[in-house]
Write an enzyme that holds these catalytic residues in place. Sequence first.
Site, mmCIF file in Angstrom:
data_model
loop_
_atom_site.group_PDB
_atom_site.id
_atom_site.type_symbol
_atom_site.label_atom_id
_atom_site.label_comp_id
_atom_site.label_asym_id
_atom_site.label_seq_id
_atom_site.Cartn_x
_atom_site.Cartn_y
_atom_site.Cartn_z
ATOM 1 N N CYS A 121 -32.411 29.775 -4.473
ATOM 2 C CA CYS A 121 -31.913 29.022 -3.316
ATOM 3 C C CYS A 121 -32.811 27.831 -2.998
ATOM 4 O O CYS A 121 -32.349 26.793 -2.548
ATOM 5 C CB CYS A 121 -31.816 29.945 -2.113
ATOM 6 N N GLU B 123 -29.659 33.355 5.487
ATOM 7 C CA GLU B 123 -30.460 32.616 4.493
ATOM 8 C C GLU B 123 -29.460 32.083 3.480
ATOM 9 O O GLU B 123 -28.913 32.848 2.694
ATOM 10 C CB GLU B 123 -31.447 33.556 3.790
ATOM 11 N N LYS C 289 -25.786 46.367 1.587
ATOM 12 C CA LYS C 289 -24.767 46.125 0.564
ATOM 13 C C LYS C 289 -25.294 45.125 -0.461
ATOM 14 O O LYS C 289 -25.460 43.953 -0.169
ATOM 15 C CB LYS C 289 -23.468 45.574 1.160
ATOM 16 N N GLU D 212 -25.202 22.152 -4.199
ATOM 17 C CA GLU D 212 -25.992 23.150 -4.926
ATOM 18 C C GLU D 212 -25.267 23.564 -6.211
ATOM 19 O O GLU D 212 -24.121 23.994 -6.163
ATOM 20 C CB GLU D 212 -26.173 24.372 -4.014
HETATM 21 P P1 NAD Z 1 -22.155 34.981 -2.007
HETATM 22 O O1 NAD Z 1 -22.065 34.394 -0.665
HETATM 23 O O2 NAD Z 1 -20.982 34.886 -2.895
HETATM 24 O O3 NAD Z 1 -22.469 36.544 -1.910
HETATM 25 C C1 NAD Z 1 -23.583 37.051 -1.223
HETATM 26 C C2 NAD Z 1 -23.261 38.450 -0.733
HETATM 27 O O4 NAD Z 1 -22.209 38.368 0.216
HETATM 28 C C3 NAD Z 1 -22.800 39.416 -1.819
HETATM 29 O O5 NAD Z 1 -23.317 40.702 -1.539
HETATM 30 C C4 NAD Z 1 -21.279 39.417 -1.630
HETATM 31 O O6 NAD Z 1 -20.671 40.618 -2.057
HETATM 32 C C5 NAD Z 1 -21.174 39.270 -0.127
HETATM 33 N N1 NAD Z 1 -19.904 38.724 0.343
HETATM 34 C C6 NAD Z 1 -19.038 37.908 -0.304
HETATM 35 N N2 NAD Z 1 -17.973 37.637 0.487
HETATM 36 C C7 NAD Z 1 -18.180 38.265 1.656
HETATM 37 C C8 NAD Z 1 -17.445 38.337 2.883
HETATM 38 N N3 NAD Z 1 -16.274 37.732 3.055
HETATM 39 N N4 NAD Z 1 -17.984 39.050 3.898
HETATM 40 C C9 NAD Z 1 -19.174 39.670 3.763
HETATM 41 N N5 NAD Z 1 -19.887 39.661 2.618
HETATM 42 C C10 NAD Z 1 -19.404 38.960 1.579
HETATM 43 O O7 NAD Z 1 -23.449 34.371 -2.657
HETATM 44 P P2 NAD Z 1 -24.034 34.688 -4.100
HETATM 45 O O8 NAD Z 1 -23.196 33.973 -5.085
HETATM 46 O O9 NAD Z 1 -24.261 36.149 -4.275
HETATM 47 O O10 NAD Z 1 -25.494 34.033 -4.000
HETATM 48 C C11 NAD Z 1 -25.717 32.712 -4.253
HETATM 49 C C12 NAD Z 1 -25.987 31.958 -2.967
HETATM 50 O O11 NAD Z 1 -27.009 32.598 -2.213
HETATM 51 C C13 NAD Z 1 -26.498 30.573 -3.220
HETATM 52 O O12 NAD Z 1 -25.816 29.644 -2.408
HETATM 53 C C14 NAD Z 1 -27.963 30.627 -2.835
HETATM 54 O O13 NAD Z 1 -28.519 29.443 -2.429
HETATM 55 C C15 NAD Z 1 -27.965 31.652 -1.762
HETATM 56 N N6 NAD Z 1 -29.284 32.290 -1.649
HETATM 57 C C16 NAD Z 1 -30.089 31.947 -0.593
HETATM 58 C C17 NAD Z 1 -31.357 32.497 -0.458
HETATM 59 C C18 NAD Z 1 -32.241 32.126 0.695
HETATM 60 O O14 NAD Z 1 -33.265 32.749 0.891
HETATM 61 N N7 NAD Z 1 -31.892 31.137 1.499
HETATM 62 C C19 NAD Z 1 -31.813 33.407 -1.415
HETATM 63 C C20 NAD Z 1 -30.984 33.740 -2.482
HETATM 64 C C21 NAD Z 1 -29.704 33.168 -2.587
#
Ligand code: NAD
Length: 493
Positions: A288, A254, A179, A387
């Site tokens: 991230c 992650e 997804k 962050e």
């Molecule tokens: P997010 O948590 O809002 O969304 C990530 C994914 O989760 C999306 O596909 C979203 O649709 C899905 N999602 C949202 N709510 C959900 C739920 N209740 N159940 C299941 N899935 C759900 O994060 P974002 O805004 O897309 O990304 C930014 C964050 O990701 C930042 O905090 C960043 O640090 C982190 N990130 C971490 C890494 C790493 O390798 N550690 C890499 C990239 C991004």
Amino acid sequence: MNAYTQLYINGQWLAPLAGGTFETFDPSSEALITRVAAATAADVDLAVQAARHAFDEGPWPHMSGAQRAVVLRRIAQGIRDRQQALAELEVRDNGKPLPEALWDIADTAGCFDFYADLAEDLDSHLEQPIALADERFSSVARKEPVGVAAAIIPWNFPMLMAAWKVAPALAAGCCMVLKPSELTPLTAIELARIADAAGLPAGVLNMLPGLGHEAGAALAEHPGIDKVAFTGSVPTGSRIMQAAARDIKNISLELGGKSPFIIFADSDIEAAVEWIMFGIFWNQGQVCSATSRVLVQRELYVPLLERLKQEVEKVKIGNGFEQGVLLGPLVSQGQYDKVLAAIARGQEDGARLVYGGARPDGFDCGFYVQPTIFADVPQDSWIWKEEIFGPVVCINAFDEETEAVRSANDSRFGLAAAVMSHDLERAERVARKLRAGIVWINCSQPTFTEAPWGGYKHSGIGRELGEWGLGNYLETKQITRYDSDQAWGWYLK
Ligand code: NAD
């Protein structure tokens, strides 16, 4: 039929059962790019059933690693053949500068090739004999795919984040449901097309664009899923962990970071400026592992801030397709609002704004934010601790090594850290004291498919990339045999 209004389930392109769509926008113009299929729980159920069937009845988990590697290499080639088009799609959907997108797509293809090599390699050490103290028995430890995996990914490196999960999962013999983020779904849809053309058997990879709270939540909760691999924010990671707890699903997370960068006074000022900038402005700071908290030894603090400001003023802001642009728009209105609110909060909390802090002049539309430098940031302020996920760097001075290490480690996050010094002995010593899953010495951010990636503390659980990434999708089975001619003689005396 619009190219993006279908889901990929069991090797077929299907309209979502509830018929819904969502919109994806170009962050440089705020214009609608296209409507995209929105999967709901009913579609998730179909996709999980397809993956379940492919895993429980299909050939994929039982093929040799070498056979799976052939398909992975075809996927890599399919990506490479379309590198320019995919990179351009990523620029439109995410906003990043084209050279960065080209780099991401090349890395994406490289990731599939890398895991093709590891899949082949797996054949030669699938089973490892275990020496037992009791000679009447012999035993092997065998690696097997973990089952059906759900991969839920964010928007900052859309296709690359998909590859970090899809390539090792497929190499291990798992079947899966992917997804993508609702903010950047387009390249994941193209990945499904490429995998299909590469001859991946039906049901092995299913791809469902959809909203997080609908499709994402339904996927994380589905009892047919054996493993959830998630990259995203800490609150969503926590929700996924709770959903997974009910069925004791295998998970890897992650999550976010607030990574420190310690710069000792003996560092070359030009190199420090370059790596600070790469560490926070690359991908608009939506990284991230961005080194967003910089600690500079007092003797270098003032000259470094001055030199950094001179260079940051020169950063070309604009549409990712424009030649020479180093900072594109943020991904969405939501992210733009969040970053500007964080900047306002930093000023309220008494941090000194050295540069930026606003929308750049001359942009009537698009989610643009100036590259922003804060100095003298209170260490208990929100912007120092949390962050921001935007082009905002916080810089403070320190005197002693122990103080720098203490400040660096004083965080709920532990994804990455960096240290810079001419004194390599000191840099190596500090690297070993930093509580983070990734530590860079004399650089910040270079990421290699071969090396482990993941965080300590709130930054996550488990490691992606390298052999660790493959291990994420493998179970270990013990097979123990009784070899003795003697009766066991416990009940039957
Ligand atoms: P997010 O948590 O809002 O969304 C990530 C994914 O989760 C999306 O596909 C979203 O649709 C899905 N999602 C949202 N709510 C959900 C739920 N209740 N159940 C299941 N899935 C759900 O994060 P974002 O805004 O897309 O990304 C930014 C964050 O990701 C930042 O905090 C960043 O640090 C982190 N990130 C971490 C890494 C790493 O390798 N550690 C890499 C990239 C991004």
